[in-house]
Scaffold this active site. Structure first.
Site, mmCIF file in Angstrom:
data_model
loop_
_atom_site.group_PDB
_atom_site.id
_atom_site.type_symbol
_atom_site.label_atom_id
_atom_site.label_comp_id
_atom_site.label_asym_id
_atom_site.label_seq_id
_atom_site.Cartn_x
_atom_site.Cartn_y
_atom_site.Cartn_z
ATOM 1 C CB SER A 149 -0.886 0.002 1.248
ATOM 2 O OG SER A 149 -1.511 1.258 1.448
ATOM 3 C CE1 TYR B 75 -4.804 -2.311 4.456
ATOM 4 C CE2 TYR B 75 -3.850 -0.124 4.190
ATOM 5 C CZ TYR B 75 -4.325 -1.302 3.638
ATOM 6 O OH TYR B 75 -4.317 -1.470 2.275
#
Length: 250
Positions: free
Chosen positions: A142, A155
């Site tokens: 990400s 996350y």
């Protein structure tokens, strides 16, 4: 260099979102695919795609449970005839909350799926790939593998770990002909980001940060995955490729 016809792939989290887009792209490229997902939607995944000679196998499994993970991998491998050329670790979890409000249970679930399952599935796949002297492992990182993020502490921590895991595994397995890379999606048009897109304040703020002036699509990610799975990327390993419209370049 880009022909994937006849290759065999295992893709996790392929029932929806970015995972499904990659399943569709690889299926259209003639790849036989075993899709591992916990969602009931996995049973209808073949019906969503146009039929061609490439087979799609559905394997329902819980990647948060190591025994279930190993069983799912073995089932997928068996359905593929005992060989795997490509592993895409696409399954993931996110919870948007201030760090003070994140429970340890949620922390462990997110790290368990986003990191631990990636590690174990990669080892299982690499064991098979080493036998044939080649293989492609593609992890889903990400932009938060690099950026700190906001209200996404578990996350962003997990995606930072995915980047380091990718580099570490690449260092160990490159000599066996196994390339390990990661993709870093930016702000994507997926259900995972629906709350951000619909937020009247943060939505426009997010889009304003993107030099390309648009949110990314699952197809944007699938194109990079196809490159990383093909022979064209045989000398590309241990890297993180942003698919973010230029966010990390700002």
């Amino acid at each position: 260099m880009f022909n994937l016809s006849g290759k065999k792939a295992i893709i996790t989290g392929g029932a929806q979102g970015l995972g499904f887009s990659m399943v569709e792209a690889f299926h259209n490229g003639g790849v036989e695919i075993a899709v591992i997902d916990i969602s009931d939607e996995i049973t209808t995944i073949s019906d969503k795609l146009k039929a061609n000679d490439a087979k799609i196998h559905a394997v329902k499994g819980n990647l948060l449970d190591i025994d279930s993970l190993r069983q799912s991998f073995n089932e997928a491998l068996e359905k593929l005839g005992g060989t795997v050329d490509i592993l895409i670790n696409s399954a993931g979890l996110i919870e948007r909350k201030p760090a003070f409000e994140v429970s340890l249970e949620s922390w462990h679930r997110i790290l368990g799926l986003n990191v631990t399952s990636v590690f174990e599935l990669s080892r299982l796949a690499a064991t098979e790939m080493k036998k044939q002297g080649s293989g492609k492992i593609i992890n889903m990182g990400s932009i938060l593998s690099v950026l700190g993020g906001f209200n996404a502490v578990a996350y962003s921590t997990s995606k930072g770990a995915v980047l380091q895991l990718t580099k570490s595994l690449s260092n160990e397995w490159a000599e066996y002909g196994i390339q390990v890379n990661a993709i870093a999606p930016g702000y994507m048009l997926t259900t995972m980001n629906t709350d951000l897109m619909n937020d009247p304040v943060r939505g426009p703020q997010m889009e304003a940060r993107i030099p390309a002036k648009r949110w990314g699509t699952p197809e944007d990610v699938a194109g990079v995955a196809l490159f990383l799975a093909a022979n064209a990327s045989d000398y590309v390993t241990g890297t993180l490729i942003p698919v973010d419209g230029g966010v990390l370049g700002r």
